[in-house]
Design an enzyme around this catalytic site. Sequence first.
Site, PDB file in Angstrom:
ATOM      1  N   ASP A  15      10.108 -63.891 -40.333  1.00  0.00           N
ATOM      2  CA  ASP A  15      11.334 -64.347 -40.989  1.00  0.00           C
ATOM      3  C   ASP A  15      12.442 -63.287 -40.923  1.00  0.00           C
ATOM      4  OD1 ASP A  15      13.123 -65.646 -42.587  1.00  0.00           O
ATOM      5  OD2 ASP A  15      11.840 -65.747 -44.360  1.00  0.00           O
TER       6      ASP A  15
ATOM      7  N   ASP B 263      16.823 -73.429 -45.283  1.00  0.00           N
ATOM      8  CA  ASP B 263      15.725 -73.919 -46.120  1.00  0.00           C
ATOM      9  C   ASP B 263      16.062 -75.313 -46.660  1.00  0.00           C
ATOM     10  OD1 ASP B 263      15.038 -71.350 -45.585  1.00  0.00           O
ATOM     11  OD2 ASP B 263      14.724 -70.742 -47.663  1.00  0.00           O
TER      12      ASP B 263
END
Length: 656
Positions: free
Chosen positions: A410, A474
């Site tokens: 990430d 997200d």
Amino acid sequence: MNKHFTSSIAFVLFAVLTASPSLRAGGIVPLGSLDLSKIKQGWGAPKIDKSVMDGPLTIGGKTFACGVGTHAESRLYIKLDGGSSRFTAKIGVDDNRKDFPASVEFRVYADGRMLYKSGPMKPGDEAKAVDVDLRGAKNMLLFVGSAGNGVDHDHADWADAQFTVAGAKPQAVAPPAEVLILTPQPSPQPRINSPAVYGCRPGNPFIYRIPTSGKRPMTFAADNLPAGLNLDAKNGIITGVNPPRGEYVVTFRAANDLGSCEKKFKIVSGDRLALTPPMGWNDWYGYFDGVTDRLMREAADKLVESGLADAGYQYVGIDDCWMNAPADSQHVKDPLRRGPLRDADGNIMPNKHFPDMKALTDYIHAHGLKAAIYTSPGPMTCAGYGGSYQHEERDARQFADWGFDLLKYDWCHYSKIAKSETDLDELKKPYILMGNILKKQKRDIVFNICQYGMGNVWEWGAEVGGHSWRTSGDLIHEPERFIDIAIKNAAIAKYNGPGGWNDPDFFLHMGIKEEPGLFTPNEQYTLVSLWSLLAVPLVYGDGLHKIDDFLLSVLCNSEVIEIDQDPLGKCARTVLLGEEAVLFVKDMEDGSKAVGLCNRGEMEIEIAAKWSDLGLAGKQRVRDLWRQKDLGEFSDSFTAKVGRHGTFLIRLWPVK
Ligand code: GLA
């Protein structure tokens, strides 16, 4: 006029209005006089004659004395029963958002038809006038959505909003109930739900639980299992060592006292992994920084007990926050999650909630499941814990030694290392580095690139060793955009396929146990339908305590999962039919097509899937996949009623 006199007039007027039926029948009803508690909106509460922030209603520098202040997404359903002839309003973004990137769209619907659409409106835009004819309309919806950049700051005003009423008064009502599709429970007879193909690298450890629904006890067998692999006949778990380079067609068999079944499973031992989209569970949206070893073990148990593992969910994934945050971290409050980031030898330190990582993956593997882990190429993770920057080689080896089977990598704080977030070489660099390191490990580690789509990652994700790449931010931050996100993913269909998948993020907030969730039942069916049609990873990313029967029926429908896991690995293309209806069309390996008839709109509509739009000709046998029911043979089109944000999912086979 003195005060007493005015209130007497008001009283007389009131008395006349309430006494005389003919007068009562006509007149003006302000929107603000309706029961506004029925409004569902993205932030705050609706305000009468004020903005959502409680200030005056001001649009484009003009102040309005009355109206309603709300916040996108905002929905108000109104029962008209033919009593209103007209609705008028002045609309716009409230001036209190002047220096913010707000952008909204107002829409008015009546009896399923869109009567007005403002187009995108920004702060400072002059108010637009709405004037719609409602004669004869039974019901209506006032809707404010985001105009493409999420709902943050979307303060929306329905100023001077009023109905001209000649009969029944308009009444605010609850949103129409959505009909739950009763997907049949998995049959107690055995059904093997594995995909038809599986990739691995020669000589690495093999672990695979044959996903099979049906009553236990069950016995398993596998014909032509390559040497080095062993099947536990009682639980269907295969372990051992990946066979030498080559293709091995195995036949799985499962039997219980009600019946038996078999399925071919091709093991392709070579360089490629993830020949079908990875499926599993990840803790992030359920536990955030509360994840622990105990929760991960419970998740493995729950995956098996609930039937998720039988449906094909395999990876049990730890996201952020398993490692230490710096001892002096201001923002990580839990002292058990703070401490040295590395030991004296430079090894990454799990925090005190993770006492033994190897024991944890052993536990997960004992269930026949695979274990997934997370880190960042930056010095810190998104949540401010220790990342892998300048320790890439050591960390990858550590993950392999611990027994992890997938790494989510990430970007986050790598932004401080990268010289630019637009330069392609800079974007690729950390992923090339880790991609090459992972290939050298003596373990099959699937590589999930997470950098939210920067630099069109789908164009180069596979080339840097990724098996999947997040295509957007997200989902929790933009749930209202999920259908648009799916349409965008369909536009990059050509980058999706065996060994490398687009990833529009995990499923979250599902089920109907905890209200209100982010997704209504219709939306949950759509989420799983579209993700399957797109052939992207299916990962349930929320708390396992939220699992209810409804959620299981949405996540575990074997005929839907089959669409996602089809060995051809094709992503659906879209056919946009006007503003609201969109078809997602996916080619399947057996020559059939899977088609989602999706309604992006706010009210139920009829959607027609014409063969000419689907690339089909001649008679087709049509099956409803959510209800698992054959619908018959159709000559040139199939039409269905589809509720708000719902999807009717079908599969079509040519009739010979
Ligand atoms: C980012 C990712 C999420 C999650 C969090 C963890 O926001 O996109 O999926 O991993 O970081 O901090």
